[in-house]
Design an enzyme around this catalytic site. Structure first.
Site, PDB file in Angstrom:
ATOM      1  N   ARG A 108      -2.164  -7.661   3.860  1.00 30.04           N
ATOM      2  CA  ARG A 108      -2.941  -7.712   5.118  1.00 30.04           C
ATOM      3  C   ARG A 108      -2.138  -8.333   6.262  1.00 30.04           C
ATOM      4  O   ARG A 108      -2.366  -8.026   7.431  1.00 30.04           O
ATOM      5  CB  ARG A 108      -4.263  -8.470   4.924  1.00 30.04           C
ATOM      6  CG  ARG A 108      -5.055  -8.636   6.228  1.00 30.04           C
ATOM      7  CD  ARG A 108      -6.458  -9.162   6.022  1.00 30.04           C
ATOM      8  NE  ARG A 108      -6.484 -10.421   5.324  1.00 30.04           N
ATOM      9  CZ  ARG A 108      -6.249 -11.625   5.888  1.00 30.04           C
ATOM     10  NH1 ARG A 108      -5.953 -11.718   7.166  1.00 30.04           N
ATOM     11  NH2 ARG A 108      -6.319 -12.725   5.166  1.00 30.04           N
ATOM     12  N   LYS A 135      -2.209  11.085  15.280  1.00 37.95           N
ATOM     13  CA  LYS A 135      -1.892  12.337  15.992  1.00 37.95           C
ATOM     14  C   LYS A 135      -0.486  12.816  15.601  1.00 37.95           C
ATOM     15  O   LYS A 135      -0.255  13.142  14.464  1.00 37.95           O
ATOM     16  CB  LYS A 135      -2.047  12.135  17.494  1.00 37.95           C
ATOM     17  CG  LYS A 135      -3.289  11.341  17.898  1.00 37.95           C
ATOM     18  CD  LYS A 135      -4.586  11.975  17.427  1.00 37.95           C
ATOM     19  CE  LYS A 135      -5.786  11.180  17.950  1.00 37.95           C
ATOM     20  NZ  LYS A 135      -7.017  11.451  17.248  1.00 37.95           N
ATOM     21  N   TYR A 192      -8.422   7.867  27.046  1.00 33.22           N
ATOM     22  CA  TYR A 192      -9.230   8.332  25.919  1.00 33.22           C
ATOM     23  C   TYR A 192     -10.605   7.643  25.948  1.00 33.22           C
ATOM     24  O   TYR A 192     -10.692   6.434  26.226  1.00 33.22           O
ATOM     25  CB  TYR A 192      -8.474   8.014  24.616  1.00 33.22           C
ATOM     26  CG  TYR A 192      -9.307   8.103  23.377  1.00 33.22           C
ATOM     27  CD1 TYR A 192      -9.885   9.311  22.999  1.00 33.22           C
ATOM     28  CD2 TYR A 192      -9.530   6.988  22.573  1.00 33.22           C
ATOM     29  CE1 TYR A 192     -10.662   9.400  21.851  1.00 33.22           C
ATOM     30  CE2 TYR A 192     -10.294   7.068  21.423  1.00 33.22           C
ATOM     31  CZ  TYR A 192     -10.870   8.275  21.080  1.00 33.22           C
ATOM     32  OH  TYR A 192     -11.640   8.355  19.955  1.00 33.22           O
ATOM     33  N   ASP A 228      -0.080   3.857  26.526  1.00 35.70           N
ATOM     34  CA  ASP A 228      -0.467   4.688  25.382  1.00 35.70           C
ATOM     35  C   ASP A 228       0.278   6.007  25.538  1.00 35.70           C
ATOM     36  O   ASP A 228      -0.024   6.816  26.417  1.00 35.70           O
ATOM     37  CB  ASP A 228      -1.982   4.890  25.371  1.00 35.70           C
ATOM     38  CG  ASP A 228      -2.449   5.728  24.181  1.00 35.70           C
ATOM     39  OD1 ASP A 228      -1.639   6.500  23.629  1.00 35.70           O
ATOM     40  OD2 ASP A 228      -3.635   5.638  23.815  1.00 35.70           O
TER      41      ASP A 228
HETATM   42  N1  PLP Z   1      -5.194   7.074  22.246  1.00 38.82           N
HETATM   43  C1  PLP Z   1      -5.353   8.374  22.516  1.00 38.82           C
HETATM   44  C2  PLP Z   1      -4.601   8.982  23.661  1.00 38.82           C
HETATM   45  C3  PLP Z   1      -6.188   9.165  21.712  1.00 38.82           C
HETATM   46  O1  PLP Z   1      -6.316  10.470  21.994  1.00 38.82           O
HETATM   47  C4  PLP Z   1      -6.891   8.555  20.635  1.00 38.82           C
HETATM   48  C5  PLP Z   1      -7.789   9.334  19.777  1.00 38.82           C
HETATM   49  O2  PLP Z   1      -8.054  10.491  20.011  1.00 38.82           O
HETATM   50  C6  PLP Z   1      -6.709   7.189  20.410  1.00 38.82           C
HETATM   51  C7  PLP Z   1      -5.843   6.483  21.218  1.00 38.82           C
HETATM   52  C8  PLP Z   1      -7.417   6.500  19.280  1.00 38.82           C
HETATM   53  O3  PLP Z   1      -6.778   6.785  18.084  1.00 38.82           O
HETATM   54  P1  PLP Z   1      -7.476   6.694  16.627  1.00 38.82           P
HETATM   55  O4  PLP Z   1      -8.485   7.784  16.542  1.00 38.82           O
HETATM   56  O5  PLP Z   1      -6.325   6.815  15.694  1.00 38.82           O
HETATM   57  O6  PLP Z   1      -8.118   5.338  16.560  1.00 38.82           O
END
Ligand code: PLP
Length: 391
Positions: A58, A207, A110, A182
């Site tokens: 962890r 992704k 997102y 991000d």
């Molecule tokens: N950042 C972006 C640009 C995303 O498209 C997503 C999810 O679609 C996330 C973060 C969150 O990722 P997770 O679903 O792995 O928690």
């Protein structure tokens, strides 16, 4: 291996490898929750850093986790990286660790990230300001007020807005603020956010990094100093990636560059195919020369990515008809996998925003997001064209 000057795929494959005494060609899976010691002294040597060793999964102290973290740090050209149980885990620990003096969220993000900031962070008493991508005056103002963390996506989900990473960093750093990007849509193949000045780069590893729609994970990369407080939040919120997932992610990274380069090529082809189609209002793709963010994207990205969005003439009804008529694309609220996926952000990723907020952010009901997979580009194109004939 894993030298910073080795090529991208070389680093994906060889960085961080800890081969075992039997000559394994890659780091084996250590599916153990803890590590044992022959004496208290030997345990303290590891805990107190006198000897290299592993302690408790962890905490992120497990060879399968270290292996993939070293690969990710190497490919993002960062000093260090941390892996998480999801992209949202990576984002939440980062915001909690570095947003104590307030977060400035620039541009569209997102839906889950937006909700986390708009609801949970505010409920915790944290200051969060949301700005349009081009609102430089607003950014300057909030930075002058002492807000400590600038957060944005580029390209953004789902409208592929492009933000100039170097420009935002220049301004934020003048105010001693931290910049977290991000970079999920871009991937490290197409965009090197740390080299462009970002302090922290974040990915949903679910992704492109995972790339096969078979794992859920997240990652944060940056300097050790930047990551230290994030690591404590990860530990105490119990957000570390499981070793099984880390092992699968390390395997997936070996093919990251070839996958993404093919997806860049196919997505550009699809964007060009769709941009003059009579059933389409607009194509959102940073690789199209008439797209608003094209100039910046060309400067800061080495490829334009595998994601594009379209708006369909005829409103929400026509959009649903098109989505339902697709045969090769799977209707699914994710992206970045080998399979082509389609989703309508107003019904999925941005569903929890009110209709007014969606409208303000340009997430219309006729917006369709396409994640271009690794199928034959002719088949992908033919599927899109036949679905457009059905509306
Ligand atoms: N950042 C972006 C640009 C995303 O498209 C997503 C999810 O679609 C996330 C973060 C969150 O990722 P997770 O679903 O792995 O928690």
């Amino acid at each position: 291996m894993g030298k910073r000057n080795a090529g991208f795929s070389t680093r994906c494959i060889h960085a961080g490898e800890m081969n075992d005494q039997f000559g394994s060609v890659h780091t084996p899976l250590y599916d153990t929750s803890t590590f044992s010691f022959s004496s208290t002294e030997k345990m303290l040597d590891v805990i107190e850093g006198r000897k290299l060793g592993f302690l408790y999964t962890r905490y992120g102290s497990n060879p399968s986790i270290t292996n993939v973290e070293l690969k990710l740090a190497s490919i993002e050209q960062a000093e260090d990286a941390l892996v998480f149980s999801s992209g949202m885990a990576a984002i939440s620990s980062t915001l909690l660790a570095h947003g104590e003096r307030g977060v400035i969220c620039v541009g569209e993000v997102y839906g889950g990230s937006w909700e986390l900031m708009f609801q949970q962070l505010k409920a915790l008493g944290r200051k969060v300001e949301f700005l349009d991508a081009e609102d430089w005056q607003g950014l300057n103002h909030h930075l002058s007020q002492g807000l400590s963390l600038v957060y944005f996506e580029t390209p953004s989900n789902p409208l592929l807005h492009i933000i100039d990473i170097a420009e935002v960093c220049k301004l934020a750093h003048q105010h001693d603020a931290i910049v977290a990007v991000d970079s999920t849509f871009a991937t490290p193949v197409n965009q090197q956010a740390i080299n462009l000045g970002a302090d922290i780069v974040i990915h949903s590893a679910t992704k492109y990094l995972g790339g096969h729609s078979d794992l859920t994970g997240g990652m944060v990369a940056g300097s050790k100093t930047m990551l230290a407080p994030i690591k404590i939040w990860r530990k105490n919120l119990g957000q570390c990636m499981a070793p099984e997932t880390a092992h699968l992610l390390a395997r997936s990274l070996s093919t990251l560059e070839v996958r993404v380069k093919q997806q860049n090529t196919s997505a550009l082809r699809m964007a060009q195919l769709l941009q003059n189609h009579p059933a389409i209002e607009q194509v959102y793709y940073p690789g199209l020369e008439n797209f608003t963010g094209y100039g910046i994207a060309k400067r800061q990205m080495s490829g334009f990515g595998g994601m594009l969005s379209i708006t369909i003439r005829g409103g929400a009804g026509a959009a649903v008809k098109m989505v339902d008529a697709l045969k090769l694309f799977a209707i699914a609220p994710s992206l970045g996998g080998v399979e082509s996926l389609v989703s309508q952000p107003s019904l999925t990723s941005h569903r929890d925003l009110t209709a007014t907020l969606r409208a303000e952010r340009g997430i219309s009901d006729n917006l369709i997001r396409l994640s271009i997979g690794l199928e034959d580009p002719d088949d992908i194109g033919n599927d899109l064209l036949q679905a457009l004939m059905q509306i």
